[in-house]
Design an enzyme around this catalytic site. Structure first.
Site, PDB file in Angstrom:
ATOM      1  N   ASN A  31      12.227   7.436 -18.544  1.00 16.13           N
ATOM      2  CA  ASN A  31      10.899   7.192 -19.118  1.00 16.13           C
ATOM      3  C   ASN A  31      11.137   6.511 -20.462  1.00 16.13           C
ATOM      4  O   ASN A  31      11.516   7.163 -21.434  1.00 16.13           O
ATOM      5  CB  ASN A  31      10.152   8.525 -19.310  1.00 16.13           C
ATOM      6  CG  ASN A  31       8.857   8.344 -20.082  1.00 16.13           C
ATOM      7  OD1 ASN A  31       8.356   7.226 -20.219  1.00 16.13           O
ATOM      8  ND2 ASN A  31       8.305   9.441 -20.584  1.00 16.13           N
ATOM      9  N   LYS A  68       9.048   5.207 -22.415  1.00 15.46           N
ATOM     10  CA  LYS A  68       7.934   5.395 -23.363  1.00 15.46           C
ATOM     11  C   LYS A  68       7.556   4.047 -23.999  1.00 15.46           C
ATOM     12  O   LYS A  68       7.638   3.027 -23.329  1.00 15.46           O
ATOM     13  CB  LYS A  68       8.313   6.437 -24.422  1.00 15.46           C
ATOM     14  CG  LYS A  68       8.882   7.718 -23.804  1.00 15.46           C
ATOM     15  CD  LYS A  68       8.925   8.860 -24.758  1.00 15.46           C
ATOM     16  CE  LYS A  68       9.675  10.011 -24.127  1.00 15.46           C
ATOM     17  NZ  LYS A  68       9.451  11.282 -24.787  1.00 15.46           N
ATOM     18  N   HIS A  91       2.043  12.867 -18.262  1.00 13.34           N
ATOM     19  CA  HIS A  91       3.104  13.206 -19.211  1.00 13.34           C
ATOM     20  C   HIS A  91       2.490  13.978 -20.376  1.00 13.34           C
ATOM     21  O   HIS A  91       1.340  13.722 -20.759  1.00 13.34           O
ATOM     22  CB  HIS A  91       3.775  11.920 -19.716  1.00 13.34           C
ATOM     23  CG  HIS A  91       5.013  12.190 -20.498  1.00 13.34           C
ATOM     24  ND1 HIS A  91       4.971  12.516 -21.839  1.00 13.34           N
ATOM     25  CD2 HIS A  91       6.322  12.218 -20.134  1.00 13.34           C
ATOM     26  CE1 HIS A  91       6.219  12.727 -22.261  1.00 13.34           C
ATOM     27  NE2 HIS A  91       7.050  12.548 -21.244  1.00 13.34           N
ATOM     28  N   GLU A 102       2.813  13.724 -23.434  1.00 14.02           N
ATOM     29  CA  GLU A 102       2.334  12.882 -24.542  1.00 14.02           C
ATOM     30  C   GLU A 102       0.951  12.315 -24.221  1.00 14.02           C
ATOM     31  O   GLU A 102       0.117  12.140 -25.107  1.00 14.02           O
ATOM     32  CB  GLU A 102       3.345  11.765 -24.833  1.00 14.02           C
ATOM     33  CG  GLU A 102       4.592  12.330 -25.517  1.00 14.02           C
ATOM     34  CD  GLU A 102       5.880  11.582 -25.229  1.00 14.02           C
ATOM     35  OE1 GLU A 102       5.827  10.444 -24.745  1.00 14.02           O
ATOM     36  OE2 GLU A 102       6.949  12.163 -25.487  1.00 14.02           O
ATOM     37  N   GLU A 114       8.487  19.726 -17.286  1.00 17.11           N
ATOM     38  CA  GLU A 114       8.892  19.344 -18.632  1.00 17.11           C
ATOM     39  C   GLU A 114       8.309  20.313 -19.653  1.00 17.11           C
ATOM     40  O   GLU A 114       7.141  20.160 -20.065  1.00 17.11           O
ATOM     41  CB  GLU A 114       8.395  17.933 -18.947  1.00 17.11           C
ATOM     42  CG  GLU A 114       8.942  16.872 -18.024  1.00 17.11           C
ATOM     43  CD  GLU A 114       9.060  15.529 -18.713  1.00 17.11           C
ATOM     44  OE1 GLU A 114      10.139  14.944 -18.660  1.00 17.11           O
ATOM     45  OE2 GLU A 114       8.087  15.080 -19.343  1.00 17.11           O
ATOM     46  N   GLY A 124      11.946  15.442 -26.403  1.00 17.15           N
ATOM     47  CA  GLY A 124      12.256  14.655 -27.604  1.00 17.15           C
ATOM     48  C   GLY A 124      12.639  15.510 -28.808  1.00 17.15           C
ATOM     49  O   GLY A 124      12.685  15.013 -29.928  1.00 17.15           O
ATOM     50  N   SER A 170      14.970  16.611 -23.105  1.00 15.86           N
ATOM     51  CA  SER A 170      16.248  16.477 -23.817  1.00 15.86           C
ATOM     52  C   SER A 170      17.464  16.604 -22.889  1.00 15.86           C
ATOM     53  O   SER A 170      18.499  17.119 -23.293  1.00 15.86           O
ATOM     54  CB  SER A 170      16.333  17.493 -24.957  1.00 15.86           C
ATOM     55  OG  SER A 170      15.281  17.266 -25.888  1.00 15.86           O
TER      56      SER A 170
HETATM   57  C1  PEP Z   1      10.269  12.639 -21.401  1.00 18.52           C
HETATM   58  O1  PEP Z   1       9.690  11.911 -22.182  1.00 18.52           O
HETATM   59  O2  PEP Z   1       9.815  12.779 -20.249  1.00 18.52           O
HETATM   60  C2  PEP Z   1      11.479  13.335 -21.836  1.00 18.52           C
HETATM   61  C3  PEP Z   1      11.989  14.247 -21.073  1.00 18.52           C
HETATM   62  O3  PEP Z   1      11.974  12.952 -23.059  1.00 18.52           O
HETATM   63  P1  PEP Z   1      13.388  13.404 -23.688  1.00 18.52           P
HETATM   64  O4  PEP Z   1      14.417  13.292 -22.594  1.00 18.52           O
HETATM   65  O5  PEP Z   1      13.622  12.453 -24.805  1.00 18.52           O
HETATM   66  O6  PEP Z   1      13.208  14.817 -24.147  1.00 18.52           O
END
Ligand code: PEP
Length: 255
Positions: A13, A15, A98, A100, A170, A176, A216
């Site tokens: 992803n 972003k 997501h 976000e 998630e 992040g 992460s």
């Molecule tokens: C994401 O944005 O779906 C995500 C898992 O980000 P990160 O791996 O940076 O935590």
């Protein structure tokens, strides 16, 4: 338990990152790296990079996804993109709901449901994100939150369509932040999601659905997370922006 039924899917992803020349450079680095691996490789890129990504990955084992889709087919929805507009470009996957988008753009379980239905109707494979906030985990209501997101997010979706859908677990506190869920926490919730699907549909459907962990995930923690019986891959933010890191995750998911 029935992991052998499901192919691991690693989806990046990106972003709101990468200009067109930067996207081109990253994809050119990824192509030979992905060719050595056997998992399903997906890159979900900003709308402006979709055409570049589709044309560069033609004939490779990398599939392209978008990061959002609108639920209406067309009309007065300034700034939105429809599912048909994505399939027309050769896009195969789309991230929906997501955290976000839920946090900053008012996405709800109801709009997730509408977007998922629109994506499926157009032949896109949705990657639907669910996950609890830190407060919710600390209050001991993780399962309640996830169960509501799954029930409302997939309301009215047939078993056949459910099998084409990927769920990304998630935990919002792990996205992040550098804080990863332990492999036991990831497995516990991914298994809970599968059990919820078995109740809503049936065991065969639940066993067929790919459930990813995201939050992460990186080259250091991927092996342990991906080895969990109900973790069928990952949705990867930060580590998908570097071919070397993403490549390690692809290797781990291919074992
Ligand atoms: C994401 O944005 O779906 C995500 C898992 O980000 P990160 O791996 O940076 O935590």
């Amino acid at each position: 338990m029935n992991k052998e039924l499901r192919k691991a899917v690693i989806a990046g992803n990106w972003k709101m990152n990468k200009t067109r020349p930067e996207a081109k450079a990253l994809i050119e680095e990824l192509i030979p790296r992905a060719a050595e691996t056997s998992c399903e490789v997906v890159i979900c890129v900003p709308f402006t990079n979709l055409e570049t990504a589709v044309s560069l990955t033609e004939g490779t084992n990398i599939k392209v996804g978008a990061e959002n889709v609108h639920f209406e087919k067309s009309g007065a929805f300034t700034g939105e993109i429809s599912a048909d507009m994505l399939t027309e470009l050769g896009v195969e996957y789309v991230i929906i709901g997501h955290s976000e988008r839920r946090q900053y753009f008012g996405e709800t379980d109801e709009t997730v449901n509408k977007r998922t239905k629109a994506a499926l109707a157009a032949g896109l494979k949705p990657i639907v994100c669910v996950g609890e906030l830190l407060d919710e985990r600390e209050a001991g209501i993780t399962e309640e939150v996830i169960s509501t997101q799954v029930k409302l997010g997939f309301a009215g979706i047939s078993a056949e369509d459910m099998k084409k859908t990927i769920i990304a677990y998630e935990p919002v506190w792990a996205i992040g932040t550098g804080k990863t869920a332990t492999s036991a926490q990831a497995e516990e919730v991914c298994l809970f999601i599968r059990e919820t699907l078995a109740k809503l549909y049936d065991k065969a459907t639940a066993d067929a659905v790919t459930i990813q962990y995201g939050g992460s995930m990186n080259p250091k923690n991927a092996a342990e997370l991906l080895a969990q019986p109900d973790v069928d891959g990952g949705l990867i933010g930060g580590a998908s922006l570097k071919a070397a890191d993403f490549g390690v995750l692809l290797d781990e998911a291919s074992k």
